[in-house]
Design an enzyme around this catalytic site. Structure first.
Site, mmCIF file in Angstrom:
data_model
loop_
_atom_site.group_PDB
_atom_site.id
_atom_site.type_symbol
_atom_site.label_atom_id
_atom_site.label_comp_id
_atom_site.label_asym_id
_atom_site.label_seq_id
_atom_site.Cartn_x
_atom_site.Cartn_y
_atom_site.Cartn_z
ATOM 1 N N LYS A 172 22.118 -9.559 -19.776
ATOM 2 C CA LYS A 172 22.966 -10.544 -20.432
ATOM 3 C C LYS A 172 23.985 -9.871 -21.334
ATOM 4 O O LYS A 172 24.979 -10.452 -21.708
ATOM 5 C CB LYS A 172 22.105 -11.475 -21.301
ATOM 6 C CG LYS A 172 21.007 -12.194 -20.574
ATOM 7 C CD LYS A 172 20.144 -12.970 -21.623
ATOM 8 C CE LYS A 172 18.884 -13.454 -21.037
ATOM 9 N NZ LYS A 172 17.979 -14.023 -22.092
ATOM 10 N N GLU A 190 29.510 -2.811 -18.004
ATOM 11 C CA GLU A 190 28.264 -2.568 -18.737
ATOM 12 C C GLU A 190 28.554 -2.519 -20.237
ATOM 13 O O GLU A 190 29.563 -1.964 -20.663
ATOM 14 C CB GLU A 190 27.660 -1.250 -18.228
ATOM 15 C CG GLU A 190 26.404 -0.775 -18.910
ATOM 16 C CD GLU A 190 25.204 -1.680 -18.743
ATOM 17 O OE1 GLU A 190 25.308 -2.861 -19.117
ATOM 18 O OE2 GLU A 190 24.143 -1.221 -18.276
ATOM 19 N N ASP A 191 27.673 -3.107 -21.021
ATOM 20 C CA ASP A 191 27.859 -3.099 -22.475
ATOM 21 C C ASP A 191 27.646 -1.719 -23.075
ATOM 22 O O ASP A 191 28.456 -1.222 -23.843
ATOM 23 C CB ASP A 191 26.912 -4.124 -23.145
ATOM 24 C CG ASP A 191 25.459 -3.999 -22.673
ATOM 25 O OD1 ASP A 191 25.149 -3.094 -21.860
ATOM 26 O OD2 ASP A 191 24.623 -4.815 -23.120
ATOM 27 N N ASP A 214 22.767 4.163 -22.269
ATOM 28 C CA ASP A 214 21.814 4.872 -23.112
ATOM 29 C C ASP A 214 21.229 6.038 -22.285
ATOM 30 O O ASP A 214 21.836 7.095 -22.218
ATOM 31 C CB ASP A 214 20.753 3.853 -23.551
ATOM 32 C CG ASP A 214 19.794 4.382 -24.605
ATOM 33 O OD1 ASP A 214 20.249 4.970 -25.573
ATOM 34 O OD2 ASP A 214 18.582 4.188 -24.445
ATOM 35 N N LYS A 231 26.221 6.381 -25.237
ATOM 36 C CA LYS A 231 25.487 7.286 -26.137
ATOM 37 C C LYS A 231 25.233 8.582 -25.381
ATOM 38 O O LYS A 231 24.146 8.748 -24.795
ATOM 39 C CB LYS A 231 24.128 6.678 -26.509
ATOM 40 C CG LYS A 231 24.161 5.351 -27.239
ATOM 41 C CD LYS A 231 22.720 4.981 -27.622
ATOM 42 C CE LYS A 231 22.557 3.546 -27.991
ATOM 43 N NZ LYS A 231 21.146 3.173 -28.235
ATOM 44 N N PHE A 245 20.501 2.558 -32.568
ATOM 45 C CA PHE A 245 20.341 1.268 -31.912
ATOM 46 C C PHE A 245 21.331 0.278 -32.516
ATOM 47 O O PHE A 245 21.313 0.013 -33.706
ATOM 48 C CB PHE A 245 18.909 0.744 -32.017
ATOM 49 C CG PHE A 245 18.645 -0.306 -30.979
ATOM 50 C CD1 PHE A 245 18.320 0.047 -29.671
ATOM 51 C CD2 PHE A 245 18.791 -1.652 -31.289
ATOM 52 C CE1 PHE A 245 18.121 -0.924 -28.697
ATOM 53 C CE2 PHE A 245 18.586 -2.628 -30.309
ATOM 54 C CZ PHE A 245 18.252 -2.260 -29.019
ATOM 55 N N ASP A 261 21.667 -7.104 -27.925
ATOM 56 C CA ASP A 261 20.557 -7.748 -28.643
ATOM 57 C C ASP A 261 19.484 -6.764 -29.060
ATOM 58 O O ASP A 261 19.402 -5.652 -28.556
ATOM 59 C CB ASP A 261 19.898 -8.798 -27.744
ATOM 60 C CG ASP A 261 19.045 -8.147 -26.646
ATOM 61 O OD1 ASP A 261 19.556 -7.252 -25.958
ATOM 62 O OD2 ASP A 261 17.856 -8.507 -26.503
ATOM 63 N N ARG A 289 23.018 -11.261 -30.535
ATOM 64 C CA ARG A 289 24.075 -11.199 -29.524
ATOM 65 C C ARG A 289 25.362 -11.860 -30.006
ATOM 66 O O ARG A 289 26.453 -11.514 -29.572
ATOM 67 C CB ARG A 289 23.637 -11.911 -28.236
ATOM 68 C CG ARG A 289 22.499 -11.237 -27.490
ATOM 69 C CD ARG A 289 22.382 -11.862 -26.099
ATOM 70 N NE ARG A 289 21.113 -11.567 -25.452
ATOM 71 C CZ ARG A 289 20.851 -10.454 -24.750
ATOM 72 N NH1 ARG A 289 21.758 -9.541 -24.628
ATOM 73 N NH2 ARG A 289 19.670 -10.288 -24.174
HETATM 74 P P1 IMP Z 1 19.928 2.706 -19.983
HETATM 75 O O1 IMP Z 1 19.402 2.370 -18.639
HETATM 76 O O2 IMP Z 1 18.923 3.454 -20.815
HETATM 77 O O3 IMP Z 1 21.279 3.407 -19.934
HETATM 78 O O4 IMP Z 1 20.051 1.373 -20.782
HETATM 79 C C1 IMP Z 1 21.110 0.549 -20.680
HETATM 80 C C2 IMP Z 1 20.792 -0.824 -21.224
HETATM 81 O O5 IMP Z 1 19.886 -0.791 -22.316
HETATM 82 C C3 IMP Z 1 22.034 -1.435 -21.795
HETATM 83 O O6 IMP Z 1 22.738 -2.128 -20.807
HETATM 84 C C4 IMP Z 1 21.490 -2.362 -22.871
HETATM 85 O O7 IMP Z 1 21.130 -3.596 -22.299
HETATM 86 C C5 IMP Z 1 20.261 -1.655 -23.358
HETATM 87 N N1 IMP Z 1 20.562 -0.851 -24.571
HETATM 88 C C6 IMP Z 1 20.650 0.500 -24.667
HETATM 89 N N2 IMP Z 1 20.948 0.895 -25.910
HETATM 90 C C7 IMP Z 1 21.059 -0.232 -26.635
HETATM 91 C C8 IMP Z 1 21.390 -0.488 -28.011
HETATM 92 O O8 IMP Z 1 21.657 0.401 -28.846
HETATM 93 N N3 IMP Z 1 21.405 -1.803 -28.380
HETATM 94 C C9 IMP Z 1 21.148 -2.828 -27.519
HETATM 95 N N4 IMP Z 1 20.857 -2.633 -26.224
HETATM 96 C C10 IMP Z 1 20.808 -1.344 -25.783
HETATM 97 MG MG MG Z 2 23.086 -3.948 -20.480
#
Ligand code: IMP
Ligand code: MG
Length: 181
Positions: free
Chosen positions: A42, A98-99, A102, A130, A151, A158, A164
């Site tokens: 979301k 993508e927001d 990570d 990040k 974070f 969220d 959000r």
């Molecule tokens: P990844 O697969 O570890 O790259 O995670 C990506 C997803 O994790 C993002 O699309 C977010 O939904 C969530 N996410 C990662 N870091 C954060 C953060 O700092 N705040 C909120 N959501 C996060």
């Molecule tokens: Mg996401």
């Protein structure tokens, strides 16, 4: 909600300026391609809705939902598809919206999953990245900002479904998610 935030990283004005620039970059890159923007639910809905209004060429949008986080600030590493795209993306140009990136595991999963539909191309447009948190090598063709390993919440992002609707992006205070010892 505001009292749970230790610092504002990007306020409404900074977000708007950078997203406008990203919209211009995408408009140039895709002026004759009618791309499909795929929003990762979301967290990316707020970003998508602002970004698409700064794109001046024809586009289509669709949504996909995956999950790897529960009520936690760490990725579980296990990604599951909760809702697939409905558009036929075969031979289409795809932009994954993508927001935040990570570990990068979601993007690896999504690229692989969407590739199975045989699109003409796939790129990633992420508002936040990040770099220190990456566990895998990934390409991010369009990027808003790089941030440290903190974070963050707001502007669609969220923690446990909260925050959000904050209009800015801020760092969540550790005491909100870390239990006192
Ligand atoms: P990844 O697969 O570890 O790259 O995670 C990506 C997803 O994790 C993002 O699309 C977010 O939904 C969530 N996410 C990662 N870091 C954060 C953060 O700092 N705040 C909120 N959501 C996060
Ligand atoms: Mg996401």
């Amino acid at each position: 909600m505001n009292s749970d935030i230790s610092a504002v990283l990007f306020d409404e004005r900074e977000l708007k300026k950078r997203i406008c620039e990203l919209g211009t970059e995408l408009s140039k890159a895709y002026f004759d391609k009618n791309p499909v923007l795929i929003c990762i639910l979301k967290g990316s809905v707020v970003f998508l809705s602002d970004l698409m209004r700064h794109i001046t060429v024809p586009i289509e949008i669709d949504f996909i939902r995956i999950s790897s986080y529960d009520a936690s600030t760490k990725s579980s590493g296990v990604i599951t598809l909760k809702m697939d795209v409905k558009t036929n993306i075969e031979n289409r140009h795809v932009v994954i919206v993508e927001d935040i990136i990570d570990t990068g595991l979601s993007i690896v999963f999504l690229r692989e999953h969407l590739s199975s539909f045989k699109p003409e191309s796939i790129v990633v447009c992420a508002l936040l990245d990040k770099p220190e948190a990456h566990l895998v090598d990934i390409d991010i063709e369009f990027k808003g900002f790089e941030i440290g390993n903190e974070f963050v919440v707001g502007y669609g992002l969220d923690f446990d479904e909260k925050y959000r609707n904050l209009p800015f992006i801020g760092i969540l205070k550790k005491e909100v998610y870390i239990e006192p010892q």
